[in-house]
Motif scaffolding. Structure first.
Motif, short mmCIF file in Angstrom:
data_model
loop_
_atom_site.label_atom_id
_atom_site.label_comp_id
_atom_site.label_asym_id
_atom_site.label_seq_id
_atom_site.Cartn_x
_atom_site.Cartn_y
_atom_site.Cartn_z
N TYR A 106 0.81 -1.22 0.00
CA TYR A 106 0.00 0.00 0.00
C TYR A 106 0.84 1.27 0.00
CZ TYR A 106 -4.59 -2.07 -0.17
OH TYR A 106 -5.72 -2.72 -0.61
N TRP A 109 1.57 1.69 -3.61
CA TRP A 109 0.41 2.19 -4.34
C TRP A 109 0.13 3.66 -4.02
CZ3 TRP A 109 -3.72 -2.29 -3.64
CH2 TRP A 109 -3.29 -3.40 -4.39
N THR A 112 2.72 5.43 -6.18
CA THR A 112 2.69 5.22 -7.64
C THR A 112 1.34 5.54 -8.29
OG1 THR A 112 2.30 2.85 -7.30
CG2 THR A 112 4.56 3.52 -7.69
N VAL A 113 0.23 5.30 -7.60
CA VAL A 113 -1.06 5.58 -8.24
C VAL A 113 -1.25 7.09 -8.49
CG1 VAL A 113 -3.56 5.26 -8.17
CG2 VAL A 113 -2.06 3.43 -7.42
N LEU A 116 0.67 7.93 -11.51
CA LEU A 116 -0.01 7.53 -12.75
C LEU A 116 -1.12 8.53 -13.10
CD1 LEU A 116 -0.18 3.67 -12.15
CD2 LEU A 116 1.20 4.85 -13.87
N MET A 145 -10.04 5.26 -2.66
CA MET A 145 -9.87 3.87 -3.10
C MET A 145 -8.83 3.14 -2.23
SD MET A 145 -8.79 2.75 -6.95
CE MET A 145 -6.99 2.94 -6.85
N GLY A 149 -9.25 0.22 0.71
CA GLY A 149 -8.61 -1.09 0.58
C GLY A 149 -7.70 -1.41 1.77
N GLY A 166 -13.67 1.39 -1.26
CA GLY A 166 -12.62 1.40 -2.28
C GLY A 166 -13.18 1.45 -3.69
N MET A 167 -14.23 0.67 -3.92
CA MET A 167 -14.86 0.64 -5.26
C MET A 167 -15.43 2.02 -5.62
SD MET A 167 -14.50 -2.38 -6.57
CE MET A 167 -15.73 -2.92 -7.72
N TRP A 209 -7.08 -2.00 -14.03
CA TRP A 209 -7.30 -1.75 -12.60
C TRP A 209 -8.34 -2.68 -12.01
CZ3 TRP A 209 -6.72 3.94 -10.58
CH2 TRP A 209 -5.47 4.44 -11.00
N TYR A 212 -7.28 -5.54 -9.64
CA TYR A 212 -6.99 -5.40 -8.21
C TYR A 212 -8.17 -5.78 -7.31
CZ TYR A 212 -2.74 -2.97 -9.76
OH TYR A 212 -1.55 -2.65 -10.35
N TYR A 216 -8.39 -8.69 -4.35
CA TYR A 216 -8.95 -8.48 -3.02
C TYR A 216 -10.05 -9.51 -2.76
CZ TYR A 216 -10.90 -5.65 0.88
OH TYR A 216 -11.35 -5.18 2.10
N TYR A 237 -2.30 -9.48 -7.73
CA TYR A 237 -1.77 -8.11 -7.60
C TYR A 237 -0.47 -7.95 -8.42
CZ TYR A 237 -4.85 -6.72 -3.64
OH TYR A 237 -5.91 -6.38 -2.83
N ASP A 241 0.26 -5.38 -11.60
CA ASP A 241 1.28 -4.33 -11.61
C ASP A 241 2.09 -4.31 -12.91
OD1 ASP A 241 0.63 -3.19 -9.20
OD2 ASP A 241 2.23 -4.16 -8.05
N LYS A 245 1.78 -0.73 -14.54
CA LYS A 245 2.95 0.14 -14.37
C LYS A 245 3.83 0.09 -15.62
CE LYS A 245 3.15 0.28 -9.39
NZ LYS A 245 1.92 -0.43 -8.99
C1 LIG Z 1 0.75 0.52 -9.57
C2 LIG Z 1 -0.36 0.21 -8.75
C3 LIG Z 1 -1.67 0.38 -9.12
C4 LIG Z 1 -2.07 0.90 -10.45
C5 LIG Z 1 -2.64 0.00 -8.12
C6 LIG Z 1 -3.96 0.10 -8.28
C7 LIG Z 1 -4.84 -0.34 -7.25
C8 LIG Z 1 -6.20 -0.43 -7.36
C9 LIG Z 1 -6.91 -0.02 -8.60
C10 LIG Z 1 -6.94 -0.94 -6.24
C11 LIG Z 1 -8.27 -1.07 -6.19
C12 LIG Z 1 -9.12 -1.56 -5.09
C13 LIG Z 1 -10.49 -1.40 -5.24
C14 LIG Z 1 -11.09 -0.80 -6.48
C15 LIG Z 1 -11.47 -1.79 -4.18
C16 LIG Z 1 -10.84 -2.00 -2.84
C17 LIG Z 1 -9.61 -2.79 -2.90
C18 LIG Z 1 -8.54 -2.20 -3.81
C19 LIG Z 1 -7.76 -1.15 -3.02
C20 LIG Z 1 -7.62 -3.37 -4.14
#
Ligand SMILES: *C/C=C(C)/C=C/C=C(C)/C=C/C1=C(C)CCCC1(C)C
Length: 261
Positions: A106, A109, A112-113, A116, A145, A149, A166-167, A209, A212, A216, A237, A241, A245
């Motif tokens: 986390y 994320w 990096t998020v 992005l 988000m 999570g 998160g959604m 995305w 992810y 979960y 996960y 990535d 990424k």
């Molecule tokens: C480089 C990392 C990235 C692009 C991570 C992106 C993470 C997500 C899009 C996480 C999404 C989640 C939800 C939409 C619902 C709750 C759980 C999460 C945080 C996994």
């Protein structure tokens, strides 16, 4: 001539230092090594290397593109650099203890998020004036988000409620890039190549995305035994990535190169 020489030496030194930082091993002293049966551990290794290579690639390719695209490539390289460092830690946690490295994941994320999200803003800013509100709304969606999570995964709140929060954050981001100001700027002002990149980037944010929340779901919401749930979560996960990424960066690189001609 000397100026160019020093600039390129400086670039290479910065790159070298970043990669050196990325490659330090954390738990080298525990004596645990990667087992050939540890598939999750193998994905952590493969991806940490792919992230290091991508970082070198994006930083070096900066030289090939014109000024206004350089920042986009720098940001792509920072995303893979930050992720590479976290993958070294996550990999070692997994290999040494067999447990899920939630907190490193986390923190990665959280950095990096938003980077992005900056990319959306940057590719539009490279062609026209864009209000910073676009960027801030994307960051707010990201925070909702990720905080949702994290509290679910770390055990601070009910896993289902956190998932829904998160959604909602993710849906808000999708709204901004499909129907909000960012999408209007792209549709009305951007040249064809940039529009194409913008469209591909938002498809990644939709389908890439979506992997992810699936991770979960398989990690916490199927009710199967903890060991196999955690293996699924980490594999899902990790694969996500690579797409979100590395492939995301490659898309930006290809527009930057074609727009620089
Ligand atoms: C480089 C990392 C990235 C692009 C991570 C992106 C993470 C997500 C899009 C996480 C999404 C989640 C939800 C939409 C619902 C709750 C759980 C999460 C945080 C996994």
């Amino acid at each position: 001539m000397f100026q160019g020489f020093f600039k390129s030496v400086k670039n290479k030194c910065l790159l070298g230092l970043s990669l050196l930082g990325a490659s330090t091993s954390v738990f080298a002293t525990t004596g645990q090594v990667l087992q050939s049966s540890d598939f999750v551990g193998i994905t952590f290794w493969l991806i940490s290397m792919a992230l290091v290579a991508s970082t070198a690639f994006f930083f070096l390719e900066r030289d090939r593109v014109v000024g206004k695209w350089k920042t986009s490539l720098t940001v792509s390289g920072l995303v893979t650099l930050v992720a590479a460092v976290h993958y070294f830690y996550m990999r070692d946690v997994w290999v040494a203890t067999g447990s899920t490295p939630t907190v490193y994941r986390y923190i990665d994320w959280l950095i990096t998020v938003p980077l992005l999200m900056i990319e959306f803003y940057l590719i539009l800013s490279a062609i026209t004036k864009v209000s910073t509100g676009v960027f801030w709304r994307l960051v707010i969606g990201t925070l909702v988000m990720l905080v949702g999570g994290y509290v679910g995964e770390a055990g601070y709140a009910d896993v289902m409620t956190s998932f829904i929060v998160g959604m909602l954050g993710w849906f808000y981001i999708l709204y901004e890039i499909f129907a909000g100001e960012a999408s209007k700027i792209s549709a009305n002002k951007a040249p064809k190549t940039v529009q194409k990149a913008f469209n591909t980037m938002r498809l990644i944010v939709t389908f890439g995305w979506a992997i992810y929340p699936l991770g979960y779901y398989f990690g916490y919401l199927t009710g199967s035994d903890p060991a196999s749930s955690m293996a699924s979560l980490n594999i899902i996960y990790n694969l996500a990535d690579v797409l979100n990424k590395i492939a995301f960066g490659v898309i930006i690189w290809s527009v930057a190169v074609s727009e620089s001609k």
